[in-house]
Motif scaffolding. Sequence first.
Motif, PDB file in Angstrom:
ATOM      1  N   UNK A 147      -2.460  -3.563  -8.175  1.00  0.00           N
ATOM      2  CA  UNK A 147      -3.580  -2.943  -8.880  1.00  0.00           C
ATOM      3  C   UNK A 147      -4.257  -1.884  -8.004  1.00  0.00           C
ATOM      4  N   UNK A 148      -4.502  -2.227  -6.748  1.00  0.00           N
ATOM      5  CA  UNK A 148      -5.146  -1.303  -5.821  1.00  0.00           C
ATOM      6  C   UNK A 148      -4.244  -0.101  -5.532  1.00  0.00           C
ATOM      7  N   UNK A 149      -2.964  -0.350  -5.353  1.00  0.00           N
ATOM      8  CA  UNK A 149      -2.024   0.730  -5.041  1.00  0.00           C
ATOM      9  C   UNK A 149      -1.881   1.694  -6.217  1.00  0.00           C
ATOM     10  N   UNK A 150      -1.904   1.158  -7.427  1.00  0.00           N
ATOM     11  CA  UNK A 150      -1.808   2.017  -8.615  1.00  0.00           C
ATOM     12  C   UNK A 150      -2.988   2.986  -8.682  1.00  0.00           C
ATOM     13  N   UNK A 151      -4.173   2.499  -8.405  1.00  0.00           N
ATOM     14  CA  UNK A 151      -5.362   3.356  -8.427  1.00  0.00           C
ATOM     15  C   UNK A 151      -5.333   4.363  -7.281  1.00  0.00           C
ATOM     16  N   UNK A 152      -4.843   3.942  -6.121  1.00  0.00           N
ATOM     17  CA  UNK A 152      -4.722   4.870  -4.998  1.00  0.00           C
ATOM     18  C   UNK A 152      -3.761   5.997  -5.328  1.00  0.00           C
TER      19      UNK A 152
ATOM     20  N   UNK B 250      -6.079  -4.689   1.249  1.00  0.00           N
ATOM     21  CA  UNK B 250      -4.999  -4.723   0.254  1.00  0.00           C
ATOM     22  C   UNK B 250      -4.050  -3.538   0.434  1.00  0.00           C
ATOM     23  N   UNK B 251      -4.626  -2.360   0.667  1.00  0.00           N
ATOM     24  CA  UNK B 251      -3.798  -1.166   0.875  1.00  0.00           C
ATOM     25  C   UNK B 251      -2.946  -1.313   2.131  1.00  0.00           C
ATOM     26  N   UNK B 252      -3.543  -1.812   3.201  1.00  0.00           N
ATOM     27  CA  UNK B 252      -2.818  -2.002   4.452  1.00  0.00           C
ATOM     28  C   UNK B 252      -1.676  -3.003   4.287  1.00  0.00           C
ATOM     29  N   UNK B 253      -1.943  -4.097   3.551  1.00  0.00           N
ATOM     30  CA  UNK B 253      -0.905  -5.095   3.293  1.00  0.00           C
ATOM     31  C   UNK B 253       0.251  -4.493   2.508  1.00  0.00           C
ATOM     32  N   UNK B 254      -0.069  -3.719   1.480  1.00  0.00           N
ATOM     33  CA  UNK B 254       0.966  -3.099   0.644  1.00  0.00           C
ATOM     34  C   UNK B 254       1.803  -2.124   1.461  1.00  0.00           C
ATOM     35  N   UNK B 255       1.150  -1.298   2.278  1.00  0.00           N
ATOM     36  CA  UNK B 255       1.861  -0.330   3.121  1.00  0.00           C
ATOM     37  C   UNK B 255       2.790  -1.059   4.093  1.00  0.00           C
ATOM     38  N   UNK B 256       2.286  -2.142   4.693  1.00  0.00           N
ATOM     39  CA  UNK B 256       3.096  -2.913   5.630  1.00  0.00           C
ATOM     40  C   UNK B 256       4.300  -3.566   4.964  1.00  0.00           C
ATOM     41  N   UNK B 257       4.082  -4.162   3.798  1.00  0.00           N
ATOM     42  CA  UNK B 257       5.179  -4.830   3.090  1.00  0.00           C
ATOM     43  C   UNK B 257       6.285  -3.853   2.692  1.00  0.00           C
ATOM     44  N   UNK B 258       5.891  -2.623   2.338  1.00  0.00           N
ATOM     45  CA  UNK B 258       6.859  -1.636   1.875  1.00  0.00           C
ATOM     46  C   UNK B 258       7.455  -0.824   3.022  1.00  0.00           C
ATOM     47  N   UNK B 259       6.921  -0.997   4.221  1.00  0.00           N
ATOM     48  CA  UNK B 259       7.496  -0.337   5.385  1.00  0.00           C
ATOM     49  C   UNK B 259       7.375   1.173   5.367  1.00  0.00           C
ATOM     50  N   UNK B 260       6.244   1.686   4.872  1.00  0.00           N
ATOM     51  CA  UNK B 260       6.023   3.130   4.797  1.00  0.00           C
ATOM     52  C   UNK B 260       4.802   3.500   5.641  1.00  0.00           C
TER      53      UNK B 260
ATOM     54  N   UNK C   6       1.940   5.488   4.692  1.00  0.00           N
ATOM     55  CA  UNK C   6       0.612   5.649   4.108  1.00  0.00           C
ATOM     56  C   UNK C   6       0.614   5.205   2.659  1.00  0.00           C
ATOM     57  N   UNK C   7      -0.564   5.263   2.043  1.00  0.00           N
ATOM     58  CA  UNK C   7      -0.728   4.746   0.680  1.00  0.00           C
ATOM     59  C   UNK C   7       0.056   5.559  -0.352  1.00  0.00           C
ATOM     60  N   UNK C   8       0.182   6.874  -0.149  1.00  0.00           N
ATOM     61  CA  UNK C   8       0.916   7.706  -1.108  1.00  0.00           C
ATOM     62  C   UNK C   8       2.403   7.376  -1.076  1.00  0.00           C
ATOM     63  N   UNK C   9       2.956   7.212   0.131  1.00  0.00           N
ATOM     64  CA  UNK C   9       4.359   6.812   0.236  1.00  0.00           C
ATOM     65  C   UNK C   9       4.574   5.425  -0.371  1.00  0.00           C
TER      66      UNK C   9
END
Length: 209
Positions: free
Chosen positions: A155-160, A183-193, A195-198
């Motif tokens: 949800x947070x990543x979609x809005x970002x 939440x953004x930091x967790x998502x970025x870490x899990x996806x191995x990218x 920043x938030x846009x990547x």
Amino acid sequence: MPRMPTPEAPIRILIAEDQAMLRGALTALLNLEDDLSVVGSVGDGESAWRELQRLSPDILVTDIEMPGLTGLELAQRIQRHELPVRVVIVTTFARAGFLRRALDAGVGGYLLKDAPAEQLAEALRRVHDGGRAIDPQLALEAWSEPDPLSERERQVLRLAGQGMSASEIAAQLKLSHGTVRNYLSEAIGKLGVGNRIEAYRLARQKGWL
């Protein structure tokens, strides 16, 4: 249990599709079948939710990407409220991540828009009878790569990805600024990218958003 269709009581269908031309074509196509009847058609998710409660159809045929609520969000809401309606998604998104989320939300059918027309009518009958109708290639791919994101991270990543800042996301979701950043930091870490846009782009590509 769904009703058994008869000539007097066909399978009642609500269509939710934001492209007016396709919505009209689907309505005309399905109404050619003696045992199928389109009782309503709408162009956005919130209208679909209202019509579901007003019309009580047997099946909702919906796209994924729509204004208001997406087709997946509609399916999740139907599941939470235990509405006696089956869901069939007809979409251009041939992504295993979308199919996994659809199945988790109790969706009975997932077909691509380039499938033959007769396949849709047969799929609706199968789903009405309690079966499933899933694109076979997607079904094979759906379990090859699990979705690592939590619902809140998604949800947070979609809005970002829509260009909102952490503060704006926090205000919309009624969370603290620090929680959103976590939440953004967790998502970025899990996806191995980096920043938030990547992270947003990769998650979209995989069908996780």
